[in-house]
Design a protein around this motif. Structure first.
Motif, PDB file in Angstrom:
ATOM      1  N   ASP A  67      54.543  21.200 -12.418  1.00 21.07           N
ATOM      2  CA  ASP A  67      53.833  21.691 -11.919  1.00 21.07           C
ATOM      3  C   ASP A  67      53.850  22.257  -9.992  1.00 21.07           C
ATOM      4  OD1 ASP A  67      51.523  21.953 -14.185  1.00 21.07           O
ATOM      5  OD2 ASP A  67      51.121  19.742 -13.822  1.00 21.07           O
ATOM      6  N   LEU A  68      54.309  21.468  -9.390  1.00 18.90           N
ATOM      7  CA  LEU A  68      54.846  22.052  -8.109  1.00 18.90           C
ATOM      8  C   LEU A  68      55.759  22.743  -8.128  1.00 18.90           C
ATOM      9  CD1 LEU A  68      55.015  18.251  -7.103  1.00 18.90           C
ATOM     10  CD2 LEU A  68      53.422  19.709  -6.090  1.00 18.90           C
ATOM     11  N   ILE A  69      56.693  22.363  -9.048  1.00 17.57           N
ATOM     12  CA  ILE A  69      58.190  23.965  -9.407  1.00 17.57           C
ATOM     13  C   ILE A  69      57.633  25.219  -9.389  1.00 17.57           C
ATOM     14  CG2 ILE A  69      59.993  24.476 -10.153  1.00 17.57           C
ATOM     15  CD1 ILE A  69      60.568  21.633 -10.961  1.00 17.57           C
ATOM     16  N   ALA A  70      56.086  25.147 -10.590  1.00 15.71           N
ATOM     17  CA  ALA A  70      55.485  26.357 -10.579  1.00 15.71           C
ATOM     18  C   ALA A  70      54.423  27.027  -9.127  1.00 15.71           C
ATOM     19  CB  ALA A  70      54.744  26.533 -11.446  1.00 15.71           C
ATOM     20  N   GLN A  71      54.099  25.616  -7.934  1.00 10.04           N
ATOM     21  CA  GLN A  71      53.767  25.979  -7.280  1.00 10.04           C
ATOM     22  C   GLN A  71      54.635  26.870  -5.633  1.00 10.04           C
ATOM     23  OE1 GLN A  71      51.336  23.348  -5.733  1.00 10.04           O
ATOM     24  NE2 GLN A  71      51.011  24.043  -3.619  1.00 10.04           N
ATOM     25  N   ALA A  72      55.839  25.807  -6.166  1.00  9.78           N
ATOM     26  CA  ALA A  72      56.726  26.776  -5.312  1.00  9.78           C
ATOM     27  C   ALA A  72      57.173  27.192  -5.520  1.00  9.78           C
ATOM     28  CB  ALA A  72      58.455  25.732  -4.693  1.00  9.78           C
ATOM     29  N   LEU A  73      57.357  28.199  -6.952  1.00  6.98           N
ATOM     30  CA  LEU A  73      57.556  30.173  -7.128  1.00  6.98           C
ATOM     31  C   LEU A  73      57.162  30.891  -6.694  1.00  6.98           C
ATOM     32  CD1 LEU A  73      59.704  29.107 -10.508  1.00  6.98           C
ATOM     33  CD2 LEU A  73      60.268  29.564  -9.373  1.00  6.98           C
ATOM     34  N   GLU A  74      56.139  30.414  -7.205  1.00  4.24           N
ATOM     35  CA  GLU A  74      55.009  30.876  -6.179  1.00  4.24           C
ATOM     36  C   GLU A  74      54.511  31.346  -5.109  1.00  4.24           C
ATOM     37  OE1 GLU A  74      51.417  32.871  -7.793  1.00  4.24           O
ATOM     38  OE2 GLU A  74      52.840  33.438  -9.428  1.00  4.24           O
ATOM     39  N   LEU A  75      54.588  30.308  -4.231  1.00  6.88           N
ATOM     40  CA  LEU A  75      55.131  31.036  -2.602  1.00  6.88           C
ATOM     41  C   LEU A  75      56.094  31.325  -2.344  1.00  6.88           C
ATOM     42  CD1 LEU A  75      54.301  26.548  -1.600  1.00  6.88           C
ATOM     43  CD2 LEU A  75      53.215  28.492  -1.339  1.00  6.88           C
ATOM     44  N   GLY A  76      57.064  31.620  -3.347  1.00  5.89           N
ATOM     45  CA  GLY A  76      58.052  32.344  -2.984  1.00  5.89           C
ATOM     46  C   GLY A  76      60.039  31.819  -3.078  1.00  5.89           C
ATOM     47  N   PHE A  77      59.693  30.764  -2.879  1.00  2.66           N
ATOM     48  CA  PHE A  77      60.730  29.613  -3.466  1.00  2.66           C
ATOM     49  C   PHE A  77      62.066  31.111  -4.224  1.00  2.66           C
ATOM     50  CE2 PHE A  77      60.196  25.719  -1.300  1.00  2.66           C
ATOM     51  CZ  PHE A  77      58.986  25.939  -0.186  1.00  2.66           C
ATOM     52  N   SER A  78      63.627  30.776  -4.105  1.00  3.76           N
ATOM     53  CA  SER A  78      63.698  31.523  -4.273  1.00  3.76           C
ATOM     54  C   SER A  78      65.421  30.717  -5.386  1.00  3.76           C
ATOM     55  CB  SER A  78      65.332  32.205  -4.039  1.00  3.76           C
ATOM     56  OG  SER A  78      65.777  31.815  -2.583  1.00  3.76           O
ATOM     57  N   SER A  79      65.098  29.208  -5.629  1.00  4.07           N
ATOM     58  CA  SER A  79      65.482  28.405  -6.491  1.00  4.07           C
ATOM     59  C   SER A  79      65.146  27.216  -5.931  1.00  4.07           C
ATOM     60  CB  SER A  79      66.698  28.533  -5.557  1.00  4.07           C
ATOM     61  OG  SER A  79      68.171  27.609  -6.428  1.00  4.07           O
ATOM     62  N   VAL A  80      64.636  26.375  -7.688  1.00  2.00           N
ATOM     63  CA  VAL A  80      64.458  25.051  -7.399  1.00  2.00           C
ATOM     64  C   VAL A  80      65.064  24.438  -8.341  1.00  2.00           C
ATOM     65  CG1 VAL A  80      62.265  26.537  -7.293  1.00  2.00           C
ATOM     66  CG2 VAL A  80      63.482  25.941  -9.571  1.00  2.00           C
ATOM     67  N   MET A  81      64.977  22.850  -7.781  1.00  2.00           N
ATOM     68  CA  MET A  81      65.512  22.074  -8.356  1.00  2.00           C
ATOM     69  C   MET A  81      65.009  21.384  -9.837  1.00  2.00           C
ATOM     70  SD  MET A  81      67.485  18.803  -7.425  1.00  2.00           S
ATOM     71  CE  MET A  81      68.615  17.651  -8.424  1.00  2.00           C
ATOM     72  N   ILE A  82      65.330  21.291 -11.048  1.00  2.00           N
ATOM     73  CA  ILE A  82      64.446  20.252 -11.635  1.00  2.00           C
ATOM     74  C   ILE A  82      65.130  19.201 -12.556  1.00  2.00           C
ATOM     75  CG2 ILE A  82      65.561  21.933 -14.255  1.00  2.00           C
ATOM     76  CD1 ILE A  82      62.275  19.063 -13.731  1.00  2.00           C
ATOM     77  N   ASP A  83      64.900  17.675 -11.779  1.00  2.00           N
ATOM     78  CA  ASP A  83      65.538  16.459 -12.062  1.00  2.00           C
ATOM     79  C   ASP A  83      64.696  15.522 -13.186  1.00  2.00           C
ATOM     80  OD1 ASP A  83      66.800  13.725 -11.452  1.00  2.00           O
ATOM     81  OD2 ASP A  83      65.962  13.355  -9.368  1.00  2.00           O
ATOM     82  N   GLY A  84      66.238  15.701 -14.010  1.00  2.00           N
ATOM     83  CA  GLY A  84      65.840  15.237 -15.722  1.00  2.00           C
ATOM     84  C   GLY A  84      66.316  14.194 -15.763  1.00  2.00           C
ATOM     85  N   ALA A  85      67.621  13.794 -14.128  1.00  2.50           N
ATOM     86  CA  ALA A  85      68.979  13.068 -14.808  1.00  2.50           C
ATOM     87  C   ALA A  85      68.345  11.366 -15.132  1.00  2.50           C
ATOM     88  CB  ALA A  85      70.095  12.726 -12.930  1.00  2.50           C
ATOM     89  N   ASP A  86      67.202  11.048 -14.981  1.00  5.35           N
ATOM     90  CA  ASP A  86      67.165   9.712 -15.304  1.00  5.35           C
ATOM     91  C   ASP A  86      66.581   9.655 -16.464  1.00  5.35           C
ATOM     92  OD1 ASP A  86      67.869   8.639 -12.867  1.00  5.35           O
ATOM     93  OD2 ASP A  86      65.094   8.902 -12.440  1.00  5.35           O
ATOM     94  N   LEU A  87      65.829  10.523 -16.957  1.00  3.29           N
ATOM     95  CA  LEU A  87      65.990  10.995 -18.792  1.00  3.29           C
ATOM     96  C   LEU A  87      66.478  11.563 -19.980  1.00  3.29           C
ATOM     97  CD1 LEU A  87      63.586  14.542 -18.372  1.00  3.29           C
ATOM     98  CD2 LEU A  87      62.419  11.929 -18.499  1.00  3.29           C
ATOM     99  N   PRO A  88      66.499  10.280 -21.220  1.00  4.67           N
ATOM    100  CA  PRO A  88      67.561  10.601 -22.100  1.00  4.67           C
ATOM    101  C   PRO A  88      67.924  12.065 -22.110  1.00  4.67           C
ATOM    102  CG  PRO A  88      65.127   9.362 -23.024  1.00  4.67           C
ATOM    103  CD  PRO A  88      64.697   9.833 -21.167  1.00  4.67           C
ATOM    104  N   TYR A  89      69.315  12.384 -22.410  1.00  2.00           N
ATOM    105  CA  TYR A  89      70.181  13.367 -22.825  1.00  2.00           C
ATOM    106  C   TYR A  89      68.908  14.499 -23.135  1.00  2.00           C
ATOM    107  CZ  TYR A  89      73.309  16.593 -23.224  1.00  2.00           C
ATOM    108  OH  TYR A  89      73.868  18.199 -22.975  1.00  2.00           O
ATOM    109  N   ASP A  90      68.666  14.221 -24.191  1.00  2.00           N
ATOM    110  CA  ASP A  90      68.007  15.492 -25.169  1.00  2.00           C
ATOM    111  C   ASP A  90      66.478  15.776 -23.861  1.00  2.00           C
ATOM    112  OD1 ASP A  90      69.812  15.460 -26.850  1.00  2.00           O
ATOM    113  OD2 ASP A  90      69.027  14.427 -28.306  1.00  2.00           O
ATOM    114  N   GLU A  91      66.005  15.116 -23.728  1.00  2.00           N
ATOM    115  CA  GLU A  91      64.926  15.323 -22.856  1.00  2.00           C
ATOM    116  C   GLU A  91      65.382  15.635 -21.154  1.00  2.00           C
ATOM    117  OE1 GLU A  91      61.682  11.878 -22.248  1.00  2.00           O
ATOM    118  OE2 GLU A  91      62.450  11.519 -24.417  1.00  2.00           O
ATOM    119  N   ASN A  92      65.918  15.801 -20.907  1.00  2.00           N
ATOM    120  CA  ASN A  92      66.741  16.280 -19.961  1.00  2.00           C
ATOM    121  C   ASN A  92      67.191  17.684 -20.126  1.00  2.00           C
ATOM    122  OD1 ASN A  92      67.844  17.512 -16.921  1.00  2.00           O
ATOM    123  ND2 ASN A  92      69.302  15.541 -16.918  1.00  2.00           N
TER     124      ASN A  92
END
Ligand code: ZN
Length: 295
Positions: free
Chosen positions: A88-113
């Motif tokens: 939801d925060l990533i979506a908010q950043a995109l709506e604000l006009g951010f041109s790039s985002v990071m999704i950090d799923g490194a702590d999740l099991p591989y398939d979930e990442n």
């Protein structure tokens, strides 16, 4: 100048063996210092705001300022959301006009990442924005409870080159944060960087690679990492620490001379200290003078 995404600035950098600094901001002073540095150095720059810094300043306050200042800049600027865990925060950043985002799923099991990253790639690409994901974990002594030293010497967290290739293919991610020996925060013990691993990862994927935990490395370590495939270097802890140390020096100096100081003095020093350190890093990373290449 219109804001650019990472694809527009990092591909040329990757081919020509230099890197862009990605500098975190948590204040208007940091934003102004970074933009001033990029303009004076004639360098493209990545300006980012981390989800973990929401306690310092809300996204809906700092985000629009970042976007506005990036648009006004005379050099290409990427406005990036760092270490996003909440979609939801990533979506908010995109709506604000951010041109790039990071999704950090490194702590999740591989398939979930993989699944989470795919979801964010779909969302961000519909905005024309690029996505960074992370594989292997650099750890954060602030949140994991481990010491920086333990994190650096724990083999299990390093990125596997074969897994990196599979991950990029499955997710269609635009850039990949990899773990080869750096850790977040200021170093207690000297990090040992695994360049062979980095080289193997770079040869197994086509996307630019990102180094997190870029604070406090030597000039040679930065240059070797860039040579072996790093194209984006996240740099924050050292910069934030330098501002505090130098501001304290200036406050002590003023006190000795019986000169009154005000909060706006600290604001103006901060802009200068940030600018100086960012320009220095641009020189080391090789992005100085490359602004035209990012257009
Ligand atoms: Zn990071």
């Amino acid at each position: 100048m219109p804001i650019v995404n990472t694809k527009e600035v990092l591909q040329y950098a990757k081919e020509n063996k230099y890197a862009l600094g990605a500098f975190n901001v948590a204040s208007i002073e940091a934003i102004r210092g970074i933009i001033a540095a990029a303009e004076e150095a004639n360098s493209p720059v990545i300006m980012e705001f981390a989800e973990s810094h929401l306690g310092f300043v809300p996204l809906d306050i700092i985000g629009p300022v970042m976007v506005r200042e990036a648009e006004k800049a005379t050099v290409p600027v990427v406005v990036h959301f760092d270490h996003g865990k909440d979609v939801d925060l990533i979506a908010q950043a995109l709506e604000l006009g951010f041109s790039s985002v990071m999704i950090d799923g490194a702590d999740l099991p591989y398939d979930e990442n993989v699944e989470l990253t795919k979801k964010v790639v779909g969302l961000a690409h519909s905005y024309g924005a690029t996505v960074e994901a992370e594989l292997g974990t650099m750890g954060n002594p602030e949140t994991s409870g481990e010491t920086n030293d333990e994190l650096i010497h724990s083999e299990a967290i390093y990125t596997d080159p074969k897994v990196a290739a599979d991950f990029v293919e499955k997710t269609n991610v635009d850039l990949l944060a990899v773990s080869f020996g750096t850790a977040h925060g200021l170093y207690i013990a000297k990090p040992k960087l695994d360049y062979k691993r980095l080289d193997e990862i770079a040869k197994s994927v086509s996307v630019p690679l990102v180094m997190h935990g870029g604070s406090g490395l030597s000039e040679e370590e930065y240059k070797k990492s860039i040579y072996y495939g790093v194209t984006k270097i996240n740099y924050y802890s050292d910069l934030a620490h330098k501002v505090a140390v130098k501001a304290r020096e200036k406050l002590n100096e003023a006190a000795q001379k019986n000169i009154d100081t005000y909060s706006h003095d600290i604001s103006l020093w901060t802009i200068d200290i940030v600018k100086e350190d960012v320009m220095d890093k641009m020189q080391v990373f090789g992005s100085t003078g490359q602004a035209e290449r990012g257009m």
